[in-house]
Scaffold this motif. Structure first.
Motif, short mmCIF file in Angstrom:
data_model
loop_
_atom_site.label_atom_id
_atom_site.label_comp_id
_atom_site.label_asym_id
_atom_site.label_seq_id
_atom_site.Cartn_x
_atom_site.Cartn_y
_atom_site.Cartn_z
N LEU A 55 0.92 -0.90 0.27
CA LEU A 55 -0.37 -0.07 0.68
C LEU A 55 0.38 1.50 -0.22
O LEU A 55 1.91 1.13 0.57
N PRO A 56 0.01 2.44 -0.67
CA PRO A 56 1.03 3.25 -0.32
C PRO A 56 1.58 4.37 0.88
O PRO A 56 0.51 4.43 1.70
N GLY A 57 2.48 4.79 0.85
CA GLY A 57 2.55 5.60 2.27
C GLY A 57 3.91 6.47 2.12
O GLY A 57 3.79 7.00 1.05
N PRO A 58 3.81 7.27 3.02
CA PRO A 58 5.83 8.12 3.34
C PRO A 58 6.27 7.62 1.80
O PRO A 58 6.12 6.87 1.59
N PRO A 67 0.15 6.79 6.38
CA PRO A 67 0.29 5.43 5.10
C PRO A 67 -0.58 4.73 4.67
O PRO A 67 -1.91 5.21 5.27
N ALA A 68 -1.43 4.70 3.42
CA ALA A 68 -2.56 3.89 3.02
C ALA A 68 -3.07 2.81 4.37
O ALA A 68 -2.75 2.14 4.32
N LEU A 106 -8.22 13.92 4.88
CA LEU A 106 -7.46 12.14 4.56
C LEU A 106 -8.84 12.12 3.06
O LEU A 106 -9.74 12.90 3.10
N ARG A 107 -8.64 11.74 2.44
CA ARG A 107 -9.80 11.02 1.44
C ARG A 107 -9.87 9.78 0.81
O ARG A 107 -8.97 9.17 1.20
N LEU A 108 -10.99 8.94 0.25
CA LEU A 108 -10.88 7.97 -0.24
C LEU A 108 -10.91 7.43 -1.99
O LEU A 108 -11.10 8.84 -2.74
N VAL A 145 -9.46 -1.67 -5.98
CA VAL A 145 -9.30 -2.43 -4.41
C VAL A 145 -10.08 -0.09 -3.74
O VAL A 145 -9.57 0.85 -4.15
N VAL A 146 -10.25 0.10 -2.95
CA VAL A 146 -10.65 1.37 -2.11
C VAL A 146 -9.20 1.41 -0.89
O VAL A 146 -9.36 0.97 -0.52
N LEU A 147 -8.87 2.71 -1.15
CA LEU A 147 -7.80 3.12 -0.13
C LEU A 147 -8.23 4.41 0.58
O LEU A 147 -8.40 5.53 0.50
#
Length: 147
Positions: A55-58, A67-68, A106-108, A145-147
């Motif tokens: 998952l994407p993060g810093p 982090p996502a 934050l956003r989805l 997928v939703v993150l």
């Protein structure tokens, strides 16, 4: 007690000039308007069971980025490779209750799994806060997928 079980794979034959919907018991599904479906194959919704990429993060460019968090199950929408003209089709995901009203900042976002990488989907999702379902337009099928 019994553990939670995922809804099964659902396949629905779509009439091209009419369109249709594919729905699972958890609310996930596909809504297909008239005149965008050209495949003779059925539309499919099922769990995507391949492990997701990291998952994407810093990053170096955004060191304080949180982090996502995975907000939905990863789902496969098919048939694989199907593509659609405008207005596209609508994908629906049930999302985690804590993600229905994301905190400020934050956003989805919806991500597509492409060649083992998570790629942010170009269309913005909408959330129905009453049902806890997130919907997004797409013009092609793939795992999402939703993150």
């Amino acid at each position: 007690g019994q553990g939670l079980t995922s809804p099964p794979r659902v396949e629905v034959k779509i009439v091209p000039g009419v369109g249709g919907t594919v729905s699972r018991a958890d609310g996930s599904g596909i809504s297909i308007p008239a005149n965008v479906w050209s495949s003779t194959l059925p539309a499919i919704v099922e769990d995507y069971t391949t492990p997701l990429p990291t998952l994407p993060g810093p990053t170096d460019s955004v060191p304080n980025k949180p982090p996502a968090v995975q907000a939905s199950s990863a789902l496969f929408f098919g048939p694989s490779g199907a593509a659609f003209p405008e207005p596209g089709v609508k994908l629906t995901f049930p999302i985690a209750p804590e993600c229905i009203s994301p905190p400020a900042g934050l956003r989805l976002a919806v991500f597509k799994v492409v060649d083992g990488e998570l790629v942010e989907h170009p269309y913005a999702p909408t959330i129905d806060k009453a049902t806890g379902l997130l919907s997004v337009k797409t013009r092609s099928f793939s795992p999402y997928v939703v993150l």
